[in-house]
Motif scaffolding. Sequence first.
Motif, PDB file in Angstrom:
ATOM      1  N   ASP A  30       0.812  -1.215   0.000  1.00 12.88           N
ATOM      2  CA  ASP A  30       0.000   0.000   0.000  1.00 12.88           C
ATOM      3  C   ASP A  30       0.853   1.275   0.000  1.00 12.88           C
ATOM      4  OD1 ASP A  30       0.979  -0.411   2.467  1.00 12.88           O
ATOM      5  OD2 ASP A  30      -0.940  -0.487   3.520  1.00 12.88           O
ATOM      6  N   ALA A  31       2.153   1.142  -0.253  1.00  9.81           N
ATOM      7  CA  ALA A  31       3.017   2.329  -0.216  1.00  9.81           C
ATOM      8  C   ALA A  31       3.468   2.715  -1.623  1.00  9.81           C
ATOM      9  CB  ALA A  31       4.243   2.052   0.649  1.00  9.81           C
ATOM     10  N   ALA A  32       3.614   3.999  -1.865  1.00 11.86           N
ATOM     11  CA  ALA A  32       4.040   4.475  -3.176  1.00 11.86           C
ATOM     12  C   ALA A  32       5.552   4.291  -3.350  1.00 11.86           C
ATOM     13  CB  ALA A  32       3.672   5.951  -3.335  1.00 11.86           C
ATOM     14  N   GLU A  33       6.285   4.556  -2.285  1.00  9.49           N
ATOM     15  CA  GLU A  33       7.753   4.524  -2.363  1.00  9.49           C
ATOM     16  C   GLU A  33       8.285   3.254  -1.703  1.00  9.49           C
ATOM     17  OE1 GLU A  33       9.925   6.933  -3.617  1.00  9.49           O
ATOM     18  OE2 GLU A  33       8.065   7.686  -4.527  1.00  9.49           O
ATOM     19  N   PRO A  34       9.395   2.733  -2.228  1.00 13.37           N
ATOM     20  CA  PRO A  34       9.985   1.572  -1.558  1.00 13.37           C
ATOM     21  C   PRO A  34      10.482   1.925  -0.147  1.00 13.37           C
ATOM     22  CG  PRO A  34      11.077   2.010  -3.668  1.00 13.37           C
ATOM     23  CD  PRO A  34      10.143   3.141  -3.414  1.00 13.37           C
ATOM     24  N   ALA A  35      10.370   0.969   0.761  1.00  7.49           N
ATOM     25  CA  ALA A  35      10.871   1.162   2.130  1.00  7.49           C
ATOM     26  C   ALA A  35      12.379   0.935   2.171  1.00  7.49           C
ATOM     27  CB  ALA A  35      10.163   0.207   3.077  1.00  7.49           C
ATOM     28  N   VAL A  36      12.868   0.082   1.258  1.00  7.40           N
ATOM     29  CA  VAL A  36      14.304  -0.220   1.154  1.00  7.40           C
ATOM     30  C   VAL A  36      14.656  -0.108  -0.317  1.00  7.40           C
ATOM     31  CG1 VAL A  36      16.082  -1.996   1.446  1.00  7.40           C
ATOM     32  CG2 VAL A  36      14.215  -1.823   3.102  1.00  7.40           C
TER      33      VAL A  36
END
Length: 231
Positions: free
Chosen positions: A17-23
Amino acid sequence: MSGILLQVENLTIRYRDAAEPAVRELCFQLAEGESLSLHGPSGAGKSTVAWALMGMLEAYRAIGTGRITFAGETVDLEESPRGLRRSWREIALVPQSSMSALNPVRTVEQTMLEMMEAHEGRGSRRERIRRCEALLQLVRLDAAVLHSYPHELSGGMRQRLSIALAVMYHPRLLILDEATTGLDLLVEADILGTIRKLREREGMSILMITHDRRLADAFCSRRVEIGGGHG
Ligand code: ADP
């Protein structure tokens, strides 16, 4: 001579559900017996890396790309979306919040015995309780703790217990995810001393996940930075 135990190549992880990668494009390697820190600010993706190493990406609804090699076996996350699947005997995690990892309605003894049963099947209760007591002794907890519930223990005691659970099967890699965050400095120093002794005794490699640069440099011989610049 020490070989490479863990190699992470171009690891990118995004929550569904996120637009940007977390890593993003993380690369590092860790030698057999080494203590390495993964250091970065809160939100940099450090725990997410731990989930990938524990084979828990799908459980967290995260999708990864890149490769993880552990003890000679390579997993390409596009082919194996769960991530690395190694047993607790090989990679064990001391999570940030030991309270959430411990079952609140089980005594320490019940938790430890259930874990042994899950890994080993049925066995002698007396022999297992002796092993539980020895494990507690290793992390400097009194055997009386066996009859306590998690909420009856202090934060430091719960972290010690988490460490005892993590080293139960002599893992080759121990991941400490902010394992001493929130503890006072004396308790932290004491617990780190215990981990250091365990590492020497067992020859484990350690990946210490922390936002605390002082801690990273005091405990580990090398540091890998994550996030900060681009996240
Ligand atoms: P760190 O351990 O460095 O503090 P995390 O790996 O916990 O960082 O989080 C990295 C990023 O991923 C953060 O922006 C966080 O909000 C997000 N994140 C963490 N867990 C989840 C999740 N279960 N679902 C969606 N986003 C998440």
